[in-house]
Design a protein around this motif. Structure first.
Motif, PDB file in Angstrom:
ATOM      1  N   SER A   1      96.605   2.904 105.654  1.00 19.26           N
ATOM      2  CA  SER A   1      96.792   3.891 104.610  1.00 19.26           C
ATOM      3  C   SER A   1      98.141   3.649 104.082  1.00 19.26           C
ATOM      4  O   SER A   1      99.014   3.301 104.717  1.00 19.26           O
ATOM      5  CB  SER A   1      96.834   5.532 105.291  1.00 19.26           C
ATOM      6  N   SER A   2      97.809   3.875 102.559  1.00 18.91           N
ATOM      7  CA  SER A   2      99.169   3.814 101.842  1.00 18.91           C
ATOM      8  C   SER A   2      99.591   4.872 101.438  1.00 18.91           C
ATOM      9  O   SER A   2      98.898   5.822 101.142  1.00 18.91           O
ATOM     10  CB  SER A   2      98.675   2.705 100.545  1.00 18.91           C
ATOM     11  N   GLU A   3     100.747   5.069 101.045  1.00 20.18           N
ATOM     12  CA  GLU A   3     101.538   6.516 100.535  1.00 20.18           C
ATOM     13  C   GLU A   3     101.357   7.543 101.511  1.00 20.18           C
ATOM     14  O   GLU A   3     101.313   8.718 100.947  1.00 20.18           O
ATOM     15  CB  GLU A   3     100.938   6.759  99.064  1.00 20.18           C
ATOM     16  N   SER A   4     101.426   7.169 102.722  1.00 17.75           N
ATOM     17  CA  SER A   4     101.060   8.318 103.698  1.00 17.75           C
ATOM     18  C   SER A   4     102.200   8.664 104.419  1.00 17.75           C
ATOM     19  O   SER A   4     102.644   7.613 105.027  1.00 17.75           O
ATOM     20  CB  SER A   4      99.786   7.843 104.724  1.00 17.75           C
TER      21      SER A   4
ATOM     22  N   PHE B   1     100.777  13.993 103.255  1.00 19.94           N
ATOM     23  CA  PHE B   1     100.914  13.993 104.712  1.00 19.94           C
ATOM     24  C   PHE B   1     100.085  12.523 105.195  1.00 19.94           C
ATOM     25  O   PHE B   1     100.573  11.695 105.836  1.00 19.94           O
ATOM     26  CB  PHE B   1     100.309  15.068 105.596  1.00 19.94           C
ATOM     27  N   ASP B   2      98.811  12.542 104.518  1.00 22.96           N
ATOM     28  CA  ASP B   2      97.858  11.322 104.967  1.00 22.96           C
ATOM     29  C   ASP B   2      96.934  10.809 103.767  1.00 22.96           C
ATOM     30  O   ASP B   2      96.829  11.767 102.975  1.00 22.96           O
ATOM     31  CB  ASP B   2      97.025  11.460 106.286  1.00 22.96           C
ATOM     32  N   THR B   3      96.573   9.749 103.831  1.00 20.31           N
ATOM     33  CA  THR B   3      95.632   9.434 102.573  1.00 20.31           C
ATOM     34  C   THR B   3      94.796   8.613 103.392  1.00 20.31           C
ATOM     35  O   THR B   3      94.469   7.826 104.274  1.00 20.31           O
ATOM     36  CB  THR B   3      96.570   8.351 101.717  1.00 20.31           C
ATOM     37  N   PRO B   4      93.327   8.735 102.593  1.00 19.87           N
ATOM     38  CA  PRO B   4      91.914   7.894 102.948  1.00 19.87           C
ATOM     39  C   PRO B   4      92.634   6.363 103.045  1.00 19.87           C
ATOM     40  O   PRO B   4      93.299   5.711 102.403  1.00 19.87           O
ATOM     41  CB  PRO B   4      91.214   8.196 101.789  1.00 19.87           C
ATOM     42  N   PRO B   5      91.831   5.754 104.112  1.00 15.75           N
ATOM     43  CA  PRO B   5      91.093   6.063 105.116  1.00 15.75           C
ATOM     44  C   PRO B   5      91.564   6.907 106.287  1.00 15.75           C
ATOM     45  O   PRO B   5      91.057   7.009 107.447  1.00 15.75           O
ATOM     46  CB  PRO B   5      90.276   4.909 105.434  1.00 15.75           C
ATOM     47  N   PHE B   6      92.792   7.504 106.321  1.00 11.29           N
ATOM     48  CA  PHE B   6      93.417   8.133 107.372  1.00 11.29           C
ATOM     49  C   PHE B   6      93.577   7.398 108.713  1.00 11.29           C
ATOM     50  O   PHE B   6      93.412   7.753 109.668  1.00 11.29           O
ATOM     51  CB  PHE B   6      92.917   9.597 107.674  1.00 11.29           C
ATOM     52  N   TYR B   7      94.056   6.067 108.307  1.00 19.65           N
ATOM     53  CA  TYR B   7      93.850   4.928 109.365  1.00 19.65           C
ATOM     54  C   TYR B   7      95.263   4.126 109.185  1.00 19.65           C
ATOM     55  O   TYR B   7      96.198   4.419 108.630  1.00 19.65           O
ATOM     56  CB  TYR B   7      92.662   4.222 109.270  1.00 19.65           C
TER      57      TYR B   7
END
Ligand SMILES: O=C(O)c1cc2cc(O)c(O)cc2[nH]1
Length: 509
Positions: free
Chosen positions: A323-326, A314-320
């Motif tokens: 983000s990649s692969e989000s 769903f989301d990936t760090p830094p959740f911004y």
């Protein structure tokens, strides 16, 4: 906040728990078993480091700068005084299920289109029956005098615009100081999808109430059609281009008469005030007209939707926004549709906004253009399809370290009564009383699949040609073999006849 809670006394009491009956001492429909006044729960987990302040913004620990007590409703009851039903339920006792079907706006009949446009126009002109807006920060909310507060009435549609503006506005740090800009409670983080989902749901429910039709549904605009034509910019839908000014809407559309709110962003930022309900200039729109940015002159492609739906996370760090692969960052449009972060890319939702090139392309103003409703309805349809396809579990949504406002348990700013991101991370048809009627595009083949299919097809063709040639040759042989005895018989037969005739001829001679 609810109009009923905006007196100086109730603000000072820090409890917004209106009565549902005429009894003042019966908050939240308590005597009817609908709910009770309870302390607000807030998210106390750490947020990301983008926002470095504490106590400088009214939206921190929302909504506790204003209120610490709210109605907590039981069963299917909901709302600021537990007088309404949870999404998906209707009737006096909130025990009848209801499902609104959100359809492609282009599939609406002429009568349905007219009804939808008229309903939007009515929402633009009708004062919100419940909510009023703050026009000052909490620090300046009281007065003038002992009896007033800085809140204003606003129309249902302008309330929808204002809530978006409030969620994206900058942090005022004091007169003469530059406002803090790296803050956004509804974009560039995991709450992008949950926040906009609730935002639409609120408008849909307000319009259902206004129309007295619990099945009224917001339609959507499938913006992933490629090309540079705005297919919903016609006078029977969102308004065609004006012949007099190419950045305005045609006078044949009611939207050409709409006046926008929250247009003086610089004033609010320098004076430390908040947008009020005053309407100003017209909606500006110039689809595909941004000559300085050719990349935003085209709409997203159908395959872009399928690519982002493939992403598992769903989301990936830094959740911004980097983000990649989000999935969230891809559908929001800060990365390539396949997930790779690329700072110069604008895709899907962001690209659709920027394509509009006008009011709908500026974050603080965009909901003023009603295309916003249809654009976000489709974005939400993609979110719902992703939840379904991945049987998504809430553990995929970050509990902490997302930008301020974006943690799972954060109360979405500025909604009242408090509602968390968590509550919107659910499949809509089963939990929220609406569903989408969408035909998703067919998946295009990747290069390996194309090569494999080409080779297999070629081999099959070669095999067929070979089999055919073998049959033909075999057929010829068989034909020769079958014909040979016949010829021989005939030959013998004719030879004998010929001999008889010869002999007869000789004897005559
Ligand atoms: O620049 C962007 O990527 C951009 C513009 C824009 C406008 C808007 O209303 C949004 O909600 C998002 C957005 N992103």
């Amino acid at each position: 906040f609810p109009r009923q809670c905006m007196t100086p006394e109730i603000l000072k009491s820090r409890a917004c728990c209106p009565s549902l009956t005429q009894e003042i001492s019966d908050p939240c429909g308590f005597s009817l078993g609908r709910g009770q006044c309870m302390p607000v729960t807030i998210d106390s987990r750490p947020h990301g480091s983008q926002y470095p302040y504490v106590g400088r913004d009214d939206r921190e620990r929302w909504p506790t700068r204003f209120f610490s007590w709210t109605c907590l409703c039981t069963g299917n009851f909901s709302g600021y005084n537990c007088g309404a039903c949870k999404p998906g339920w209707t009737g006096g006792n909130c025990d009848q299920p209801v499902l609104a079907v959100r359809r492609n706006v282009l599939d609406l009949s002429a009568a349905e289109r007219l009804r939808f446009i008229s309903a939007l126009n009515m929402a633009k002109r009708t004062v919100h029956p419940v909510y009023v807006i703050a026009t000052r920060r909490y620090e300046e909310i009281m007065g003038p005098g002992d009896n007033t507060t800085q809140f204003e009435n606003i129309s249902i549609y302008n309330y929808f615009v204002w809530t978006h503006y409030y969620s994206v506005s900058k942090t005022f740090l004091g007169a003469g100081q530059k406002s803090f800009e790296a803050i956004d409670f509804s974009h560039e983080g995991p709450a992008f999808l949950t926040w906009h989902r609730y935002h639409l749901l609120q408008l849909e429910r307000d319009m259902q109430e206004m129309l007295r039709d619990p099945s009224f549904a917001l339609p959507y605009w499938n913006f992933a059609i490629g090309g540079s034509k705005c297919d919903i910019c016609s006078d029977d839908l969102m308004g065609a281009r004006s012949n007099f000014d190419s950045t305005l809407i045609s006078p044949n559309s009611v939207f050409s008469q709409w006046q926008i709110v929250c247009e003086h962003i610089d004033d609010y930022d320098t004076l430390g005030t908040i947008c009020n309900s005053t309407e100003g200039g017209p909606i500006r729109r110039n689809p595909a007209g941004n000559v300085a940015r050719p990349m935003v002159q085209r709409l997203p492609e159908p395959q872009d939707v399928l690519l982002c739906l493939e992403l598992d996370l769903f989301d990936t760090p830094p959740f911004y926004s980097n983000s990649s692969e989000s999935f969230r960052n891809s559908v929001e449009g800060y990365s390539e549709p396949s997930g790779k972060y690329n700072p110069i890319v604008r895709s899907l939702h962001n690209l659709a906004h920027l394509f509009l090139n006008g009011t709908g392309g500026q974050t603080q103003l965009s909901p003023n253009d009603p295309i916003f409703v249809l654009l976000h309805s489709f974005t939400d349809a993609v979110f719902d399809e992703w939840l379904r396809k991945h049987s998504a579990d809430i553990s995929l949504y970050p509990l902490e370290n997302a930008p301020i406002g974006h943690n799972r348990q954060y109360n979405m700013v500025p909604f009242w009564p408090p509602v968390t991101n968590n509550e919107m991370f659910v499949a809509a048809p089963e939990n929220l009383g609406y569903m989408y009627e969408v035909q998703w595009p067919k998946r295009a083949l990747n290069i390996t699949e194309v090569i494999t299919i080409t080779i297999v097809t070629a081999l099959i063709l070669i095999a067929l040609v070979f089999a055919f040639a073998t049959c033909v040759i075999q057929g010829r042989r068989n034909k020769d073999e079958w014909n040979q005895p016949l010829l021989d018989d005939q030959y013998i037969h004719y030879s004998e006849e010929y001999e008889k005739i010869q002999n007869a001829t000789h004897s005559v001679v």
